[in-house]
Write a protein that holds these residues in place. Structure first.
Motif, PDB file in Angstrom:
ATOM      1  N   LEU A 142       0.828  -1.204   0.000  1.00 27.26           N
ATOM      2  CA  LEU A 142       0.000   0.000   0.000  1.00 27.26           C
ATOM      3  C   LEU A 142       0.862   1.252   0.000  1.00 27.26           C
ATOM      4  CD1 LEU A 142      -2.763   1.327   0.141  1.00 27.26           C
ATOM      5  CD2 LEU A 142      -2.728   1.006   2.632  1.00 27.26           C
ATOM      6  N   VAL A 143       1.924   1.250   0.803  1.00 25.88           N
ATOM      7  CA  VAL A 143       2.839   2.395   0.839  1.00 25.88           C
ATOM      8  C   VAL A 143       3.470   2.624  -0.531  1.00 25.88           C
ATOM      9  CG1 VAL A 143       5.064   3.188   1.732  1.00 25.88           C
ATOM     10  CG2 VAL A 143       3.345   2.293   3.299  1.00 25.88           C
ATOM     11  N   THR A 144       3.877   1.541  -1.181  1.00 26.12           N
ATOM     12  CA  THR A 144       4.483   1.650  -2.518  1.00 26.12           C
ATOM     13  C   THR A 144       3.511   2.271  -3.511  1.00 26.12           C
ATOM     14  OG1 THR A 144       5.876  -0.288  -2.126  1.00 26.12           O
ATOM     15  CG2 THR A 144       5.543   0.360  -4.410  1.00 26.12           C
ATOM     16  N   LYS A 145       2.254   1.843  -3.475  1.00 29.04           N
ATOM     17  CA  LYS A 145       1.244   2.388  -4.390  1.00 29.04           C
ATOM     18  C   LYS A 145       0.992   3.868  -4.105  1.00 29.04           C
ATOM     19  CE  LYS A 145      -2.322   0.145  -5.781  1.00 29.04           C
ATOM     20  NZ  LYS A 145      -3.613  -0.583  -5.831  1.00 29.04           N
ATOM     21  N   ILE A 146       0.953   4.227  -2.821  1.00 36.18           N
ATOM     22  CA  ILE A 146       0.729   5.622  -2.446  1.00 36.18           C
ATOM     23  C   ILE A 146       1.875   6.497  -2.932  1.00 36.18           C
ATOM     24  CG2 ILE A 146       0.637   7.218  -0.494  1.00 36.18           C
ATOM     25  CD1 ILE A 146      -0.927   5.068   1.033  1.00 36.18           C
ATOM     26  N   GLU A 147       3.108   6.061  -2.667  1.00 36.16           N
ATOM     27  CA  GLU A 147       4.273   6.881  -3.010  1.00 36.16           C
ATOM     28  C   GLU A 147       4.508   6.957  -4.511  1.00 36.16           C
ATOM     29  OE1 GLU A 147       6.860   6.428   1.097  1.00 36.16           O
ATOM     30  OE2 GLU A 147       7.394   5.186  -0.615  1.00 36.16           O
TER      31      GLU A 147
END
Length: 209
Positions: free
Chosen positions: A55-60
């Motif tokens: 999720l963090v990867t998709k957000i960033e």
């Protein structure tokens, strides 16, 4: 990166240890069942860690596209707390409708409730009206000089063995709220507790409505 490595190695080591014991020993049915439950618990922990990193990867990478729809926030909270199975949660909810991505708001609110329960042994109060959602606990609290740090990636309030959050929960929450033009306000006092507020309404107008 060392924090990530540690959090992954810990459940993997536990899983491997129980599997080796089961394979190399004749265990009674009750012991075997307990070991399988431990394996299952730690496999879920690994899945949760992977999901958070993804999720963090998709957000960033700006690949997370919110699907804004009308959401009854009070109903969402009522459904959400069922997953916690906690009698300590006290609800004071007024009917509130917002425009939001239901899944993302669910994650953000869940992170705040989970944190409050994790760091407090007393009741956690959830207040909701058209202006804000507040989650108040009487837990360990946060030092004033650390309040601005806790929404940073990989920052953990307490570096304890039982804290396997990777320090991503509040970081993800802040990012999700930013997408919705909602604000996160944090008030806390060491050893007295914390209040996390999602500001839904500013300048007398509900954001995104």
């Amino acid at each position: 990166m060392s924090a990530i490595s540690h959090e992954f190695k810990n459940p993997i080591s536990i899983i491997n240890g129980y599997i080796e014991t089961i394979l190399n020993n004749r265990l009674d049915e009750n012991t075997n069942q307990k070991f399988l439950e431990k394996i299952h618990k730690n496999s879920l922990r690994l899945t949760n860690l992977i999901d958070r990193l993804y999720l963090v990867t998709k957000i960033e990478n700006q690949k997370l596209k919110p699907n804004f729809k009308e959401v009854k926030l009070d109903n969402l909270i009522k459904e959400l707390i069922k997953s916690f199975d906690e009698e300590r949660l006290i609800l004071n909810l007024k009917p509130v409708i917002i425009k939001a991505d239901k899944n993302l708001i669910d994650i953000a609110v869940s992170n705040l409730i989970s944190n409050a329960l994790k760091y407090s042994k007393e009741k956690v109060i959830i207040d909701l009206n058209e202006n804000f959602l507040e989650i108040t606990d009487k837990g360990i609290g946060i030092e004033k000089n650390k309040i601005d740090l806790i929404t940073q990636k990989f920052y953990r309030i307490a570096k304890n063995d039982w804290d396997n959050s990777l320090g991503l929960g509040l970081y993800i929450t802040k990012k999700i709220l930013d997408m919705h033009n909602f604000k996160l306000k944090i008030q806390s006092e060491k050893k007295k507790g914390s209040k996390f507020s999602i500001i839904l309404k500013e300048d007398k107008e509900l954001r995104l409505q």
